[in-house]
Design a protein around this motif. Structure first.
Motif, PDB file in Angstrom:
ATOM      1  N   UNK A 110       5.084  12.513  -8.016  1.00 61.38           N
ATOM      2  CA  UNK A 110       5.468  11.125  -8.239  1.00 61.38           C
ATOM      3  C   UNK A 110       5.108  10.331  -6.989  1.00 61.38           C
ATOM      4  N   UNK A 111       5.062   9.013  -7.129  1.00 61.80           N
ATOM      5  CA  UNK A 111       4.750   8.143  -6.001  1.00 61.80           C
ATOM      6  C   UNK A 111       6.000   7.391  -5.579  1.00 61.80           C
ATOM      7  N   UNK A 112       6.267   7.411  -4.294  1.00 61.78           N
ATOM      8  CA  UNK A 112       7.338   6.588  -3.752  1.00 61.78           C
ATOM      9  C   UNK A 112       6.778   5.193  -3.511  1.00 61.78           C
ATOM     10  N   UNK A 113       7.668   4.258  -3.211  1.00 59.04           N
ATOM     11  CA  UNK A 113       7.205   2.908  -2.884  1.00 59.04           C
ATOM     12  C   UNK A 113       6.281   2.958  -1.670  1.00 59.04           C
ATOM     13  N   UNK A 114       6.586   3.811  -0.719  1.00 58.82           N
ATOM     14  CA  UNK A 114       5.735   3.942   0.478  1.00 58.82           C
ATOM     15  C   UNK A 114       4.335   4.439   0.086  1.00 58.82           C
ATOM     16  N   UNK A 115       4.262   5.479  -0.760  1.00 55.68           N
ATOM     17  CA  UNK A 115       2.969   5.989  -1.229  1.00 55.68           C
ATOM     18  C   UNK A 115       2.200   4.894  -1.960  1.00 55.68           C
ATOM     19  N   UNK A 116       2.894   4.189  -2.834  1.00 52.54           N
ATOM     20  CA  UNK A 116       2.303   3.136  -3.648  1.00 52.54           C
ATOM     21  C   UNK A 116       1.744   2.028  -2.751  1.00 52.54           C
ATOM     22  N   UNK A 117       2.535   1.615  -1.761  1.00 51.60           N
ATOM     23  CA  UNK A 117       2.112   0.553  -0.837  1.00 51.60           C
ATOM     24  C   UNK A 117       0.899   0.999  -0.029  1.00 51.60           C
ATOM     25  N   UNK A 118       0.906   2.221   0.487  1.00 49.81           N
ATOM     26  CA  UNK A 118      -0.235   2.731   1.260  1.00 49.81           C
ATOM     27  C   UNK A 118      -1.498   2.795   0.402  1.00 49.81           C
ATOM     28  N   UNK A 119      -1.329   3.210  -0.837  1.00 47.15           N
ATOM     29  CA  UNK A 119      -2.485   3.297  -1.738  1.00 47.15           C
ATOM     30  C   UNK A 119      -3.089   1.917  -1.965  1.00 47.15           C
ATOM     31  N   UNK A 120      -2.235   0.915  -2.235  1.00 46.71           N
ATOM     32  CA  UNK A 120      -2.745  -0.438  -2.457  1.00 46.71           C
ATOM     33  C   UNK A 120      -3.315  -1.039  -1.182  1.00 46.71           C
ATOM     34  N   UNK A 121      -2.794  -0.687  -0.038  1.00 45.59           N
ATOM     35  CA  UNK A 121      -3.355  -1.177   1.228  1.00 45.59           C
ATOM     36  C   UNK A 121      -4.784  -0.652   1.414  1.00 45.59           C
ATOM     37  N   UNK A 122      -5.055   0.529   0.892  1.00 50.61           N
ATOM     38  CA  UNK A 122      -6.395   1.111   1.009  1.00 50.61           C
ATOM     39  C   UNK A 122      -7.376   0.473   0.029  1.00 50.61           C
ATOM     40  N   UNK A 123      -6.936   0.246  -1.206  1.00 53.69           N
ATOM     41  CA  UNK A 123      -7.868  -0.229  -2.229  1.00 53.69           C
ATOM     42  C   UNK A 123      -7.871  -1.742  -2.410  1.00 53.69           C
ATOM     43  N   UNK A 124      -6.784  -2.410  -1.990  1.00 47.81           N
ATOM     44  CA  UNK A 124      -6.696  -3.869  -2.123  1.00 47.81           C
ATOM     45  C   UNK A 124      -5.917  -4.432  -0.939  1.00 47.81           C
ATOM     46  N   UNK A 125      -6.522  -4.406   0.246  1.00 49.76           N
ATOM     47  CA  UNK A 125      -5.788  -4.780   1.462  1.00 49.76           C
ATOM     48  C   UNK A 125      -5.273  -6.223   1.476  1.00 49.76           C
ATOM     49  N   UNK A 126      -5.866  -7.123   0.704  1.00 50.47           N
ATOM     50  CA  UNK A 126      -5.436  -8.526   0.716  1.00 50.47           C
ATOM     51  C   UNK A 126      -4.395  -8.838  -0.356  1.00 50.47           C
ATOM     52  N   UNK A 127      -4.025  -7.843  -1.142  1.00 51.25           N
ATOM     53  CA  UNK A 127      -3.028  -8.059  -2.182  1.00 51.25           C
ATOM     54  C   UNK A 127      -1.661  -8.285  -1.532  1.00 51.25           C
ATOM     55  N   UNK A 128      -0.985  -9.371  -1.884  1.00 46.10           N
ATOM     56  CA  UNK A 128       0.319  -9.658  -1.280  1.00 46.10           C
ATOM     57  C   UNK A 128       1.329  -8.537  -1.564  1.00 46.10           C
ATOM     58  N   UNK A 129       2.146  -8.225  -0.577  1.00 43.72           N
ATOM     59  CA  UNK A 129       3.140  -7.162  -0.720  1.00 43.72           C
ATOM     60  C   UNK A 129       4.095  -7.446  -1.875  1.00 43.72           C
ATOM     61  N   UNK A 130       4.358  -8.718  -2.123  1.00 46.27           N
ATOM     62  CA  UNK A 130       5.234  -9.115  -3.229  1.00 46.27           C
ATOM     63  C   UNK A 130       4.704  -8.581  -4.562  1.00 46.27           C
ATOM     64  N   UNK A 131       3.393  -8.662  -4.760  1.00 39.37           N
ATOM     65  CA  UNK A 131       2.769  -8.189  -6.004  1.00 39.37           C
ATOM     66  C   UNK A 131       2.915  -6.668  -6.105  1.00 39.37           C
TER      67      UNK A 131
END
Length: 144
Positions: A110-131
């Motif tokens: 499963x993915x934690x919020x931390x895993x999820x956030x790190x993954x999105x930082x890698x593939x979509x670094x400009x995506x707002x954290x709120x999204x």
């Protein structure tokens, strides 16, 4: 048909000549008495040969209900279409599993919020954290 699909539809892919030949050979091997079609039981054996599992009653019913009433079973062309669709879904699911595994850095399943956030930082670094938080919260809300 009988495939459950979450999200985007699998991409079309080209069947190699050797793969096509294998599917035709399986059809012929499962076509008892060279009838020119596969019965329900013939179809089940073909799926076991190609995919390694016995189709459920629901899957077999779904396939057989799509058969032309003027024929007694699944003709070669229909069989090839079914196998191609199943293969596309199989490849799509494998791709999703591969992506998930890349993001599941601690192999927990499963993915934690931390895993999820790190993954999105890698593939979509400009995506707002709120999204990112909204997407994670939405998924969490509907998966529990």
């Amino acid at each position: 048909m009988f495939f459950s699909q979450a999200g985007a539809r699998p991409q079309m892919w080209e069947v190699s000549p050797s793969e096509h030949k294998k599917w035709v050979e399986v059809f012929k091997a499962c076509d008892e008495d060279n009838k020119g079609y596969l019965s329900r039981e013939d179809f089940k054996v073909a799926v076991v040969m190609l995919f390694g599992y016995k189709p459920s009653k629901i899957e077999a019913d779904s396939v057989m209900s799509s058969v032309d009433p003027n024929t007694s079973g699944i003709l070669l062309e229909g069989f090839l279409n079914i196998v191609r669709q199943k293969k596309e879904v199989q490849l799509y699911r494998n791709e999703i599993r591969h992506i998930f595994t890349a993001f599941d850095r601690h192999y927990r399943g499963y993915l934690t919020l931390e895993d999820f956030t790190k993954a999105f930082r890698q593939v979509a670094p400009k995506l707002p954290e709120r999204i990112i938080l909204e997407v994670f919260s939405f998924h969490y809300y509907f998966s529990t």
